[in-house]
Scaffold this motif. Structure first.
Motif, short mmCIF file in Angstrom:
data_model
loop_
_atom_site.label_atom_id
_atom_site.label_comp_id
_atom_site.label_asym_id
_atom_site.label_seq_id
_atom_site.Cartn_x
_atom_site.Cartn_y
_atom_site.Cartn_z
N PRO A 66 -90.08 58.63 81.43
CA PRO A 66 -90.10 59.30 80.13
C PRO A 66 -90.46 58.34 79.00
O PRO A 66 -90.09 57.17 79.01
N MET A 67 -91.19 58.85 78.02
CA MET A 67 -91.60 58.04 76.89
C MET A 67 -91.53 58.85 75.61
O MET A 67 -91.95 60.01 75.58
N VAL A 68 -90.96 58.25 74.57
CA VAL A 68 -90.85 58.88 73.25
C VAL A 68 -91.70 58.09 72.27
O VAL A 68 -91.60 56.87 72.19
N LEU A 69 -92.53 58.80 71.52
CA LEU A 69 -93.37 58.19 70.50
C LEU A 69 -92.74 58.44 69.13
O LEU A 69 -92.42 59.58 68.79
N VAL A 70 -92.54 57.38 68.35
CA VAL A 70 -91.93 57.48 67.02
C VAL A 70 -92.98 57.08 65.99
O VAL A 70 -93.57 56.01 66.09
N MET A 71 -93.18 57.94 64.99
CA MET A 71 -94.21 57.70 63.98
C MET A 71 -93.64 57.89 62.59
O MET A 71 -92.80 58.76 62.38
N GLY A 72 -94.16 57.10 61.64
CA GLY A 72 -93.75 57.24 60.25
C GLY A 72 -94.92 57.19 59.30
O GLY A 72 -94.79 56.71 58.17
N GLY A 73 -96.08 57.67 59.75
CA GLY A 73 -97.27 57.63 58.91
C GLY A 73 -97.89 56.25 58.87
O GLY A 73 -97.40 55.30 59.50
N GLY A 74 -98.95 56.10 58.12
CA GLY A 74 -99.67 54.84 58.05
C GLY A 74 -98.86 53.70 57.48
O GLY A 74 -99.17 52.53 57.74
N HIS A 75 -97.81 54.04 56.72
CA HIS A 75 -96.99 52.99 56.10
C HIS A 75 -95.64 52.81 56.81
O HIS A 75 -94.80 52.06 56.32
N GLY A 76 -95.44 53.48 57.92
CA GLY A 76 -94.21 53.29 58.68
C GLY A 76 -92.96 53.61 57.89
O GLY A 76 -92.04 52.81 57.79
#
Length: 240
Positions: A66-76
């Motif tokens: 299993p893998m979870v991808l965490v994103m916060g936009g271009g500025h994290g």
């Protein structure tokens, strides 16, 4: 959602994300014949299927766990290092990948986590391979920007929307949750609870994927371009 400022008398054509937005825009005074529901245009590569195994191989993700991808936009933006730490500690033991964008400080914080040193958490800087990451993962934790949500829908990536900003992002979250393609979470606890449920329930993830497929508009960019060209040809023909 439709903003009242969009209602401008000299706009010839509106291409909108959903029938709901079309109705709202008409309510702001835009003639209905000027509005077309096409979805939000994104890069055509999101409509091209890579395959989970190929995507993982391309990105250097080992195994089929299993893998979870965490994103916060271009500025994290957001407490992404805390999210990564909590997600990595789930009983399902997922690998957590944090897309930090251009936020070098965030990338350093994520890389310093104990789970990162053991290989359970991985930090990635700015990338042009978001399409591959969406196919490689089992679920995505992200903000509710219109483009990111549209891309995730096309890739059928189960989406947990974390703390959407008031206004457009909240409306995006409400719309996607109503379709079944996403779940809205306002705290780290809610994110981890949803991630734990989805990782342990493939049947639930599959329902979310199916909802995303029904909501996605993979050909929106091509449709809009075609309509614009048709409109130009019609206008030039009348002038001729």
């Amino acid at each position: 959602t439709a903003h009242p400022f969009w209602a401008f008398p000299h706009v010839d054509r509106y291409f909108v994300a959903s029938a709901q937005v079309a109705g709202e825009l008409a309510g702001h005074g835009v003639p209905r014949e000027r509005i077309e529901v096409t979805g939000i245009p994104v890069h055509p590569r999101f409509a091209q299927t890579i395959g989970r195994a190929e995507a993982r191989a391309r990105l250097g993700v080992e195994g089929d766990g299993p893998m979870v991808l965490v994103m916060g936009g271009g500025h994290g933006v957001g407490p992404l290092s805390e999210l990564a730490e909590r997600l990595a500690a789930l009983p399902q033991a997922p690998q957590v990948v944090v897309l930090c964008g251009m936020n070098a400080r965030l990338r350093a914080r994520v890389a310093a986590l104990p789970a990162a040193r053991s290989g359970r958490v991985r930090s990635v800087g700015f990338t042009t391979e978001v399409d591959a990451w969406f196919e490689a993962c089992d679920l995505v934790v992200s903000k509710a920007g219109g483009l990111t949500c549209s891309e995730a829908l096309i890739k059928q990536a189960p989406l947990v929307i974390f703390k959407p900003m008031p206004g457009q992002e909240v409306k995006n979250a409400e719309f996607l949750e109503a379709t079944g393609a996403a779940r809205h979470a306002d705290s780290v606890d809610e994110v981890t609870a949803t991630a734990g449920e989805w990782l342990s329930r493939p049947d639930v993830r599959e329902r979310v994927r199916q909802a995303a497929a029904r909501t996605a508009a993979p050909q929106a960019a091509a449709t809009i371009a075609r309509r614009v060209l048709e409109g130009l040809a019609h206008r030039d023909g009348r002038r001729g």
